[in-house]
Design a protein around this motif. Structure first.
Motif, PDB file in Angstrom:
ATOM      1  N   GLU A   1      -3.497  -5.627 -12.552  1.00 39.18           N
ATOM      2  CA  GLU A   1      -2.709  -6.356 -11.567  1.00 39.18           C
ATOM      3  C   GLU A   1      -1.221  -6.141 -11.805  1.00 39.18           C
ATOM      4  N   ILE A   2      -0.495  -5.932 -10.712  1.00 46.40           N
ATOM      5  CA  ILE A   2       0.967  -5.823 -10.743  1.00 46.40           C
ATOM      6  C   ILE A   2       1.541  -6.996  -9.964  1.00 46.40           C
ATOM      7  N   ARG A   3       2.550  -7.667 -10.509  1.00 41.80           N
ATOM      8  CA  ARG A   3       3.250  -8.737  -9.798  1.00 41.80           C
ATOM      9  C   ARG A   3       4.737  -8.379  -9.788  1.00 41.80           C
TER      10      ARG A   3
ATOM     11  N   SER B   1     -12.849  -2.565  -5.943  1.00 38.96           N
ATOM     12  CA  SER B   1     -12.132  -3.389  -4.965  1.00 38.96           C
ATOM     13  C   SER B   1     -10.640  -3.325  -5.259  1.00 38.96           C
ATOM     14  N   HIS B   2      -9.840  -3.543  -4.209  1.00 40.66           N
ATOM     15  CA  HIS B   2      -8.394  -3.562  -4.390  1.00 40.66           C
ATOM     16  C   HIS B   2      -7.783  -4.390  -3.266  1.00 40.66           C
ATOM     17  N   GLU B   3      -6.619  -4.969  -3.541  1.00 42.02           N
ATOM     18  CA  GLU B   3      -5.944  -5.773  -2.530  1.00 42.02           C
ATOM     19  C   GLU B   3      -4.487  -5.987  -2.888  1.00 42.02           C
TER      20      GLU B   3
ATOM     21  N   VAL C   1      -2.551   2.812  -9.286  1.00 39.03           N
ATOM     22  CA  VAL C   1      -3.511   2.288  -8.319  1.00 39.03           C
ATOM     23  C   VAL C   1      -2.907   2.143  -6.941  1.00 39.03           C
ATOM     24  N   LEU C   2      -1.573   2.113  -6.850  1.00 38.56           N
ATOM     25  CA  LEU C   2      -0.962   2.006  -5.529  1.00 38.56           C
ATOM     26  C   LEU C   2      -1.289   3.217  -4.666  1.00 38.56           C
ATOM     27  N   SER C   3      -1.646   4.328  -5.293  1.00 39.36           N
ATOM     28  CA  SER C   3      -2.011   5.528  -4.548  1.00 39.36           C
ATOM     29  C   SER C   3      -3.456   5.472  -4.085  1.00 39.36           C
TER      30      SER C   3
ATOM     31  N   TYR D   1      -0.344  -6.362  -6.479  1.00 44.29           N
ATOM     32  CA  TYR D   1      -1.466  -5.477  -6.170  1.00 44.29           C
ATOM     33  C   TYR D   1      -2.485  -5.604  -7.292  1.00 44.29           C
ATOM     34  N   ARG D   2      -3.752  -5.644  -6.915  1.00 45.30           N
ATOM     35  CA  ARG D   2      -4.822  -5.811  -7.899  1.00 45.30           C
ATOM     36  C   ARG D   2      -5.946  -4.831  -7.601  1.00 45.30           C
ATOM     37  N   VAL D   3      -6.507  -4.221  -8.641  1.00 44.35           N
ATOM     38  CA  VAL D   3      -7.658  -3.345  -8.493  1.00 44.35           C
ATOM     39  C   VAL D   3      -8.658  -3.643  -9.608  1.00 44.35           C
TER      40      VAL D   3
END
Length: 199
Positions: free
Chosen positions: A110-112, A134-136, A9-11, A119-121
């Protein structure tokens, strides 16, 4: 087991579109898991999935190899499961939300990281794949949104969570069936059985 993976999802790449005319269910890893959730865990790569009476009774799970799961299915509500995989450099949290027929409808990932950012999508799924709604990026210490962190391109690869397209595809699905069958045979609600599967 039928699983799919969507690109990291970071991409910010998402494939597919929600089913036309179908309202997307609310599915967020931030939602609180009810205390009635069934608890499952796999201690490591070579371990078997087991069910536990409570989260407090789960043994230590291996970093980068163990995983826990909280399965929720209440009357008149579709099932969902939240899976947590701890790691030395980052933890991942994935919530899967299913429809009435047991098909995957929504995913929240979600990645922590140990660097202090996450990062969350959130999105929906269909036969075409995954569609991000949504993503943030956020600070892990307070959850506040932030801009894309420096060095994010250096995030570890291979973080794509598998998409378990049906409840029966979950890696601990055999435990769901085993415990349900035991309760049906007994003819009454019994205490949570401690069973395991080698999956």
């Amino acid at each position: 087991m039928k699983t799919k993976s969507f690109p990291l999802v970071l991409s910010l790449l998402a494939l597919g579109f929600p089913v036309a005319g179908k309202a997307a269910p609310t599915c967020s890893v931030k939602d609180k898991v009810p205390s009635t959730a069934r608890i499952f865990a796999k201690a490591g790569d070579d371990g078997a999935w087991r069910e536990y009476p409570s989260a407090g009774q789960i043994p230590d799970v291996g970093l980068d190899s163990g995983v826990t799961a909280q399965f929720v299915q209440r009357k008149k509500e579709s099932p969902s499961v939240t899976m947590v995989k701890p790691g030395e450099d980052y933890w991942t949290y994935t919530k899967y939300c299913y429809g009435e027929a047991g098909e995957l409808a929504g995913v929240s990932f979600e990645i922590r990281t140990r660097l202090g950012w996450g990062y969350r999508v959130d999105g929906t799924t269909s036969a075409s794949g995954f569609s991000a709604n949504s993503h943030e990026y956020f600070e892990t210490k307070n959850g506040k949104p932030i801009s894309r962190p420096d060095g994010v391109a250096d995030a570890p690869a291979g973080l794509e969570p598998p998409l378990y397209m049906n409840v029966g595809d979950l890696p601990f699905a055999a435990l769901l069936k085993t415990t349900t069958a035991a309760k049906t045979h007994a003819g009454r609600h019994t205490g949570m059985a401690l069973v395991s599967t080698g999956n």
